[in-house]
Motif scaffolding. Sequence first.
Motif, short mmCIF file in Angstrom:
data_model
loop_
_atom_site.label_atom_id
_atom_site.label_comp_id
_atom_site.label_asym_id
_atom_site.label_seq_id
_atom_site.Cartn_x
_atom_site.Cartn_y
_atom_site.Cartn_z
N TYR A 39 18.33 15.84 -31.31
CA TYR A 39 19.54 15.58 -32.09
C TYR A 39 20.54 14.78 -31.27
N ALA A 40 20.79 15.19 -30.02
CA ALA A 40 21.77 14.50 -29.18
C ALA A 40 21.39 13.04 -28.99
N CYS A 41 20.13 12.79 -28.71
CA CYS A 41 19.64 11.43 -28.47
C CYS A 41 19.72 10.59 -29.75
N ALA A 42 19.20 11.13 -30.86
CA ALA A 42 19.18 10.37 -32.12
C ALA A 42 20.58 10.09 -32.63
N SER A 43 21.47 11.06 -32.54
CA SER A 43 22.83 10.85 -33.06
C SER A 43 23.58 9.83 -32.21
N LYS A 44 23.30 9.78 -30.90
CA LYS A 44 23.91 8.75 -30.05
C LYS A 44 23.43 7.35 -30.48
N HIS A 45 22.13 7.23 -30.79
CA HIS A 45 21.62 5.93 -31.23
C HIS A 45 22.17 5.55 -32.60
N ALA A 46 22.14 6.50 -33.53
CA ALA A 46 22.52 6.22 -34.92
C ALA A 46 24.03 6.12 -35.11
N GLY A 47 24.78 6.83 -34.27
CA GLY A 47 26.22 6.89 -34.49
C GLY A 47 26.56 7.73 -35.70
N ASN A 48 25.65 8.62 -36.07
CA ASN A 48 25.81 9.49 -37.23
C ASN A 48 25.16 10.84 -36.98
N TYR A 49 25.46 11.77 -37.86
CA TYR A 49 24.77 13.06 -37.90
C TYR A 49 23.30 12.78 -38.19
N CYS A 50 22.40 13.53 -37.60
CA CYS A 50 20.97 13.36 -37.83
C CYS A 50 20.31 14.71 -38.11
N VAL A 51 19.23 14.68 -38.85
CA VAL A 51 18.47 15.89 -39.15
C VAL A 51 17.02 15.71 -38.71
N THR A 52 16.39 16.82 -38.38
CA THR A 52 14.99 16.81 -37.97
C THR A 52 14.10 16.75 -39.20
N VAL A 53 13.15 15.82 -39.20
CA VAL A 53 12.18 15.69 -40.29
C VAL A 53 10.85 16.31 -39.88
N SER A 54 10.42 16.03 -38.66
CA SER A 54 9.17 16.62 -38.18
C SER A 54 9.16 16.67 -36.66
N VAL A 55 8.38 17.62 -36.16
CA VAL A 55 8.16 17.75 -34.72
C VAL A 55 6.66 17.63 -34.53
N ASP A 56 6.25 16.59 -33.81
CA ASP A 56 4.82 16.33 -33.61
C ASP A 56 4.46 16.43 -32.13
N GLY A 57 3.22 16.74 -31.88
CA GLY A 57 2.70 16.71 -30.53
C GLY A 57 3.23 17.79 -29.61
N VAL A 58 3.55 18.95 -30.13
CA VAL A 58 4.01 20.03 -29.26
C VAL A 58 2.77 20.77 -28.77
N GLU A 59 2.44 20.54 -27.52
CA GLU A 59 1.30 21.20 -26.91
C GLU A 59 1.79 21.71 -25.57
N PHE A 60 1.77 23.02 -25.39
CA PHE A 60 2.27 23.61 -24.16
C PHE A 60 1.18 23.51 -23.10
N LEU A 61 1.37 22.59 -22.16
CA LEU A 61 0.36 22.31 -21.14
C LEU A 61 0.36 23.35 -20.03
N GLN A 62 1.54 23.83 -19.67
CA GLN A 62 1.68 24.82 -18.60
C GLN A 62 2.80 25.78 -18.97
N PRO A 63 2.70 27.03 -18.53
CA PRO A 63 3.76 27.99 -18.85
C PRO A 63 5.05 27.70 -18.08
N VAL A 64 6.15 28.11 -18.67
CA VAL A 64 7.47 28.02 -18.02
C VAL A 64 7.86 29.43 -17.62
N GLU A 65 8.37 29.56 -16.40
CA GLU A 65 8.68 30.87 -15.84
C GLU A 65 10.18 31.15 -15.86
N VAL A 66 10.52 32.43 -15.86
CA VAL A 66 11.92 32.84 -15.69
C VAL A 66 12.38 32.30 -14.33
N GLY A 67 13.57 31.72 -14.30
CA GLY A 67 14.12 31.16 -13.07
C GLY A 67 13.90 29.66 -12.93
#
Length: 187
Positions: free
Chosen positions: A44-72
């Motif tokens: 949202y932050a990136c798209a709205s900076k480019h557009a100069g307007n409010y933006c909404v999410t249409v789709s999220v593609d390619g979310v594949e968790f390659l490695q776990p993220v740890e606390v800390g």
Amino acid sequence: MKHSGRTVKHSKTTITELMIPSYANFGGKIHGGILLSLIDKVAYACASKHAGNYCVTVSVDGVEFLQPVEVGDLVSLHASVNYAGRTSMVVGIKVIAENVKHSSVKHTNTSYVTMVAKDDDNKPTPVPPLILEDKEEVRRFVEALKRKELKFSFNQKMDETKSSLNLEQALDMLEDQRCIVKLDGQV
């Protein structure tokens, strides 16, 4: 008014957040939903900076968790507009987890989020063209076009499958699968 365009650099955005214990699942790893929320936020932050307007999410593609993220871990999400259409943009996001104690850095996933710019009446509104300044930006734009074509083709094929597949064909396809079909009390 026709816009002369904006560079990729204009809207590049990075968000870094500390992964705290309340973000963890029972296995001690960070919930995928936490990361998805951060992905949506940076898109949202990136798209709205480019557009100069409010933006909404249409789709999220390619979310594949390659490695776990740890606390800390410090998680940094690096976002840039890879593609601009008439009213939509594809934001590419690279997620990096850094363990400062062990001086280790790992790439945990890359995602592509399609955003649409909205005007004050909540209607889709044109976005500025994307000014591509190097080979990498050209490659990312072309890859986004290709993903868009493949997604359209995939959706067409799925629609064809829905409309043409009969029960007998479906049952044949499920014969060697790990499912049990119970239709009207039959097994």
